[in-house]
Design a protein around this motif. Structure first.
Motif, mmCIF file in Angstrom:
data_model
loop_
_atom_site.group_PDB
_atom_site.id
_atom_site.type_symbol
_atom_site.label_atom_id
_atom_site.label_comp_id
_atom_site.label_asym_id
_atom_site.label_seq_id
_atom_site.Cartn_x
_atom_site.Cartn_y
_atom_site.Cartn_z
ATOM 1 N N SER A 108 -9.441 2.552 5.030
ATOM 2 C CA SER A 108 -9.332 2.908 3.345
ATOM 3 C C SER A 108 -7.311 1.619 2.568
ATOM 4 C CB SER A 108 -8.536 4.368 3.672
ATOM 5 O OG SER A 108 -7.572 4.523 4.612
ATOM 6 N N PRO A 109 -8.000 1.196 2.078
ATOM 7 C CA PRO A 109 -6.579 1.063 1.424
ATOM 8 C C PRO A 109 -6.063 2.057 0.581
ATOM 9 C CG PRO A 109 -8.608 0.304 -0.167
ATOM 10 C CD PRO A 109 -9.047 1.229 1.135
ATOM 11 N N LYS A 110 -4.274 2.091 0.394
ATOM 12 C CA LYS A 110 -3.294 2.516 -0.662
ATOM 13 C C LYS A 110 -2.114 2.138 -1.037
ATOM 14 C CE LYS A 110 -4.263 6.749 2.335
ATOM 15 N NZ LYS A 110 -5.530 6.117 3.128
ATOM 16 N N SER A 111 -2.120 2.307 -2.395
ATOM 17 C CA SER A 111 -1.986 0.951 -3.567
ATOM 18 C C SER A 111 -0.705 2.307 -3.982
ATOM 19 C CB SER A 111 -2.780 1.156 -4.364
ATOM 20 O OG SER A 111 -1.154 -0.097 -5.123
ATOM 21 N N PRO A 112 0.557 2.817 -3.130
ATOM 22 C CA PRO A 112 1.550 3.905 -3.703
ATOM 23 C C PRO A 112 2.211 3.059 -4.797
ATOM 24 C CG PRO A 112 2.267 2.159 -1.603
ATOM 25 C CD PRO A 112 1.127 2.168 -2.372
ATOM 26 N N ASP A 113 2.927 1.802 -5.415
ATOM 27 C CA ASP A 113 2.628 1.085 -6.355
ATOM 28 C C ASP A 113 2.663 0.107 -7.302
ATOM 29 O OD1 ASP A 113 5.435 1.416 -4.481
ATOM 30 O OD2 ASP A 113 4.922 -0.829 -5.258
ATOM 31 N N LEU A 154 -0.059 -2.742 -1.344
ATOM 32 C CA LEU A 154 -0.703 -2.584 -1.216
ATOM 33 C C LEU A 154 -1.463 -2.630 0.368
ATOM 34 C CD1 LEU A 154 -4.157 -1.642 -1.722
ATOM 35 C CD2 LEU A 154 -4.505 -4.232 -2.705
ATOM 36 N N ASN A 155 -1.301 -1.510 0.995
ATOM 37 C CA ASN A 155 -1.700 -0.592 2.700
ATOM 38 C C ASN A 155 -3.099 -0.717 2.822
ATOM 39 O OD1 ASN A 155 1.310 -1.476 2.414
ATOM 40 N ND2 ASN A 155 1.446 1.154 2.343
ATOM 41 N N LEU A 156 -3.585 -1.042 3.736
ATOM 42 C CA LEU A 156 -4.634 -1.068 4.843
ATOM 43 C C LEU A 156 -4.650 -0.679 5.647
ATOM 44 C CD1 LEU A 156 -7.960 -1.901 4.397
ATOM 45 C CD2 LEU A 156 -6.853 -3.725 5.440
#
Lengths: 114, 111
Positions: free
Chosen positions: B65-70, B74-76
């Motif tokens: 699940s990727p997460k992009s707070p800004d 882009l974290n994985l």
């Protein structure tokens, strides 16, 4: 769907000799073509790209590549190879327009022999 | 002043664990990516985000699940790690329709 073929897994060349690493591509529309180099345990470093214009593109470290639309090729070349050029080379393509995905070839291991 | 930085560089973990790889770019690019390089050095895109919105999601198990707070991050995150997840994961960024710049990679080994 877009694709890239690098027909040679391994290329060996003597230091001082010219080198060529082959790449052919398939893409809808006008291609954006790239070459990257990867040294052991490192990330991919951008070498050069073709977007439009002159078919002969010059890049980093004395590398150049020739875009040939009729043959759908984008071969990487260098007139005189160095031992330090030994690395894994990737050709990549992305289609024009809104497509941002970069599709890579399988890579070619270049070994320059002293 | 690293352009695309990702941490950790090396990660060894046991099967079943959950782990995250962080990525940051200081190039001001709108688009960020995660690529996976397998043991045969083959590179395949996993995800792409543009201005924090998912635009490419290849056939990847939903344990990833990727997460992009800004738009600079882009974290994985990977849940329930499996042996087959062992690979090198590359974060990258680009301006729209231009050169993609890669991080140095994160070597994940699942034991």
């Amino acid at each position: 769907a877009q694709s890239v073929a690098q027909p040679e897994d391994q290329v060996n060349v003597a230091e001082g000799n010219p080198l060529t690493v082959k790449c052919t591509y398939s893409v809808s529309g006008n291609p954006y073509l790239f070459w990257y180099v990867q040294y052991p345990n490192r990330g991919l470093q951008f070498l050069l790209k073709y977007i439009t214009g002159d078919n002969l593109v010059k890049g980093s470290y004395g590398f150049e590549a020739e875009f040939n639309k009729s043959q759908t090729s984008f071969h990487l070349k260098k007139p005189s190879a160095l031992v330090s050029d030994s690395a894994l080379y990737f050709c990549a393509v992305r289609g024009g327009g809104s497509a941002r995905q970069l599709t890579f070839g399988s890579g070619t291991q270049l070994t320059v022999l002293p | 002043d690293t352009a695309v930085s990702q941490t950790p560089k090396y990660l060894v973990t046991q099967m079943g664990n959950d782990k995250s790889i962080k990525c940051e770019q200081n190039l001001g690019h709108d688009t960020m990516y995660w690529y996976k390089q397998d043991s045969k050095k083959f590179l395949k895109i996993m995800f792409s985000y543009n201005n924090k919105e998912l635009i490419i999601n290849e056939t990847v198990p939903n344990r990833f699940s990727p997460k992009s707070p800004d738009k600079a991050h882009l974290n994985l995150h990977i849940n329930s790690l499996e042996l087959g997840d062992s690979a090198v994961y590359f974060c990258a960024s680009s301006p729209i329709t231009n050169t993609i710049y890669f991080g140095e990679g994160s070597w994940l080994t699942v034991v």
